[in-house]
Scaffold this motif. Structure first.
Motif: not given
Lengths: 88, 401, 299
Positions: B116, B120, B135, B199, B261, B389, C91, C97-98, C100-102, C116-121
């Motif tokens: 990426w 990107r 994945d 990440f 969360q 989490f 996926l 995910t995008e 946080f990565m960007n 966004p990290f938390m939500q990407s789980t």
């Protein structure tokens, strides 16, 4: 009208994605966290730490310190006035 | 209802490249935490890296230079094939229905984040085959191919991947145990794998829960966790002739705390429910538990919650407990895979493994983890916890044969 | 096995960027299929389904869609009767995910927003449904390509067999323009380039007046096989449930409006519940390696 307080309200709405909240509806003295206020939580606290760092160059290392600082928009504004190196 | 036995185990983490080297690290009370050296990152925090590079792992696994394989899958191949060979060398032959159930939180993110960053702006460029490992399921399938083609496993009747953040491997072990108990599988290769990557390091850093020093679980000065990488796999079986087995898996439970969360309730509702229900499945009383391998990440939120739950469940008789996180870091989706292998060995050999970096208890709980090392201790039942989490709480019970 | 019934279902599709000839590229497609009826777009409102504004404001598009579909299925179901929430995604939450990565690349690994990290789980949808409804039971998430939803559904059936009264099971995935480009290069991309699809079913051990179907089995088979070999496997599965492929209705994945994506079987199942009748198979052969069959009796 306190300019810093108005600016902070807008920044909070944007950073925390408070889509249904208008700046006028936020009472500067009302608690931001928990029930009875805006209902923000510990993740919002992290987002606010980031907001202060980005916009006011204020660094808060320990999230626990944030509790008193972020009590309300008013307490945040006071803290910024006392600590900011550049609040433009 | 059939009994569930552990007949093979394999593990790789910062604390060692197999089970023997892990026990040696525990004996010498030697931590594998150190600086990140295998990839570039702007973060300067301790982490538990597996000492082998990707090319060293490939060489050891006898894999050719191509195609690209995620580090997560390479670590999984190493631990899973060790577990398979371990079972074979104890005289077990896997026949009947076989399952492969893996837990992971990042999958092939180590490759994706590099892809990426480089491409990107023009996603038409770059080696597209590498991104096909992104994945989570791709890592599991790569492990399946490896076990079949190189390690000699006969093949799989069931294959899946679980991702519930840090409890992923615990849940994979639980699913394998349930499927063996109900007769859907005769053998299950279960566990988890995760590699360190920018990440996740940055994700945990953004949550401000990484400690800049080695973690100190259950210590009054604890200030966060260190991330790690690794893989741990068990071979579960229903075989009635399991004299050579490590132990039995007798109890399991997964509950959702439904509190926050990422945070844990200070009262420990989730961990308490998970441990109590796992005991109920095992048909054991709290007084029959000899040892607890906690999740014990070193964050004040987790450790307070887990301490409260221990006190609620065991009251004045909290059994000896430890946290293994200071040996290899928090290996996320792999954590219960790595730690379940350690627990299976602890039951088989009667080993009590001590926590590191503890000096005085958290005020209010007064709980003191076990900090020694003892062999031949006689361990009947261990509870092992992993929490993720989303309030995802899992407990497993490993019992002496 | 105890009997396992489907007592509710919800499918929310909100996609755009179709590149096929039979659809207008500029037109976005929306559909909410809920227990047999289509909810018109004008009366569909996430705010009504996810009423907690504080949880909703942090949700990315797929989290919102998945949570809403799950909550629709659970409407009127007492929380303490729910023995599990089992979700599936191939996926996961690509937008988060995008993002946080960007940010990580652009800001050189500093000053990153945690949301966004938390939500990407991957288990974010399942855990949010649990949190909103106060459901403390079993909570699981499967992330295995074309087997993701099948794994969730078979685990949910196992929970019913182990004594649960009701179990929620669902599958969801999203597409973003950049990821779509990559999937096209990999040779297996859905027909929509952007948007999200979430399909949930409510399983129960109890047959009621509102039961839509009885779920008989979920079978998966992993590996490359000849078509003859697969056909024999499918016939054997059918035979073991007293039916044959010829007389049963068959709904295929990949042939739906959306094209191939990892949790397509969740939406195909919902479509079958609306349109099918009698013995019905959901047939999935994802990427030539993940073969599955879901057999149900639609009432």
């Amino acid at each position: 009208m306190d300019e810093l307080i108005e600016k902070l309200k807008k920044q909070l709405i944007e950073a925390l994605n408070l889509e249904e909240m208008e700046p006028e509806k936020i009472d500067p003295e009302a608690p931001l966290f928990g029930e009875g206020g805006l209902g923000l939580d510990s993740i919002d606290a992290l987002e606010i730490i980031l907001l202060l760092d980005k916009n006011y160059h204020i660094k808060i290392k320990n999230p626990a310190e944030g509790k008193a600082i972020f009590y309300s928009v008013g307490t945040m504004a006071d803290y910024i006035r006392n600590h900011s190196v550049s609040d433009k | 209802m059939r009994d569930v036995y552990v007949i093979g185990a394999g593990v790789v983490s910062a604390a060692g490249s197999d089970l023997g080297s892990h026990i040696d690290s525990f004996r010498r009370r030697k931590s594998g935490l150190g600086k990140v050296s295998l990839f570039r990152t702007a973060l300067d925090v301790p982490a538990g890296e597996v000492s082998m590079s990707n090319s060293e792992l490939r060489r050891e696994l006898s894999l050719p230079g191509k195609p690209v394989i995620s580090r997560t899958a390479l670590l999984g191949m190493k631990a899973a094939s060790q577990a398979f060979e371990d079972a074979c060398s104890s005289g077990f032959r896997l026949k009947g229905t076989i399952g492969l159930i893996c837990g992971t939180s990042v999958g092939g993110m180590d490759i994706s984040e590099d892809f990426w960053e480089t491409h990107r702006d023009d996603l038409g460029e770059g080696d597209i085959s590498s991104i096909s490992m992104h994945d989570c399921g791709a890592s599991t399938q790569a492990i399946a191919s490896y076990l079949k083609s190189i390690a000699g496993c006969p093949g799989f009747d069931f294959i899946t991947t679980i991702s519930t953040a840090c409890s992923s491997a615990g849940n994979a072990i639980m699913l394998g145990a349930r499927m063996i108990r109900s007769g859907q599988l005769d053998y299950a290769i279960v566990g988890g794998m995760d590699s360190l990557c920018r990440f996740t390091l940055n994700g945990f850093n953004s949550l401000m829960i990484l400690d800049s020093k080695p973690c100190r679980p259950f210590d009054a000065t604890e200030a966060g966790l260190n991330l790690g990488e690794g893989a741990g796999f068990l071979i579960l079986a229903s075989d009635v002739s399991c004299r050579q087995a490590y132990c039995r898996v007798t109890g399991w439970s997964n509950v959702d705390e439904a509190f926050h969360q990422t945070g844990s309730s200070p009262e420990g509702d989730g961990p308490y429910m998970a441990m109590s229900q796992a005991l109920a499945v095992a048909g054991l009383k709290p007084s029959e538990i000899s040892f607890v391998n906690t999740h014990g990440t070193g964050t004040p939120s987790n450790d307070l919650s887990e301490s409260s739950a221990l006190i609620r469940l065991f009251q004045d008789h909290v059994p000896p407990f430890n946290s293994l996180k200071a040996y290899f870091g928090h290996t996320l989706g792999a954590s219960e895979g790595v730690e379940a292998v350690c627990c299976a060995a602890a039951v088989k050999y009667g080993i009590k493994i001590g926590s590191l970096n503890f000096s005085r208890p958290i005020p209010g709980t007064g709980l003191v983890p076990y900090t020694g090392f003892e062999e031949g201790a006689g361990i009947d039942n261990i509870i092992s916890n992993s929490f993720g989490f989303g309030g995802n709480c899992s407990s497993l019970v490993f019992s002496k044969l | 096995m105890r009997h396992c019934y489907i007592n509710g279902y919800a499918l929310i599709i909100s996609v755009d960027g179709f590149d096929s000839v039979d659809r207008d590229d500029s037109k976005a497609f929306f559909d909410c299929l809920y227990n047999g009826s289509h909810v018109p777009r004008d009366s569909f409102d996430y705010k009504k389904i996810i009423s907690d504004g504080n949880l909703r404001r942090r949700m990315g598009p797929l989290v919102k869609s998945g949570v809403a579909a799950g909550l629709l299925c659970l409407d009127g179901v007492p929380s303490d009767s729910v023995g599990g929430i089992v979700t599936a995604t191939g996926l996961g939450f690509l937008s988060d995910t995008e993002r946080f990565m960007n940010d990580m690349i652009d800001r050189n690994e500093s000053m990153l927003n945690p949301s966004p990290f938390m939500q990407s789980t991957f288990n974010t949808v399942g855990s949010h449904i649990a949190m909103i409804r106060g459901i403390h039971s079993y909570n699981m998430t499967y992330v295995h390509r074309g087997f993701s939803f099948e794994s969730a559904l078979s685990d949910a059936m196992m929970l019913i067999d182990e004594g649960a009264e009701t179990v929620l099971a669902g599958g969801f995935d999203e597409m973003t323009f950049p990821v779509h480009k990559l999937l096209v290069r990999l040779g297996s991309a859905p027909k929509f380039q952007n948007g999200e699809i979430s399909g949930f079913v409510l399983l129960s051990s109890i047959r009621t007046g509102n039961t839509f179907a009885e779920l008989h089995c979920v079978k998966t088979r992993y590996g490359h096989f000849s078509e003859e070999n697969l056909e024999k496997w499918r016939s054997d599965v059918a035979l073991s449930y007293g039916t044959d492929l010829e007389s049963a209705g068959i709904f295929d994945c990949d042939s739906s409006v959306s094209g191939p994506y990892m949790t397509d079987s969740a939406s195909v199942l919902c479509n079958a519940l609306e349109k099918g009748s009698g013995k019905t198979f959901i047939r999935n052969d994802f990427c030539g390696k993940n073969h599955s069959l879901i057999l149900l009796d639609i009432l």
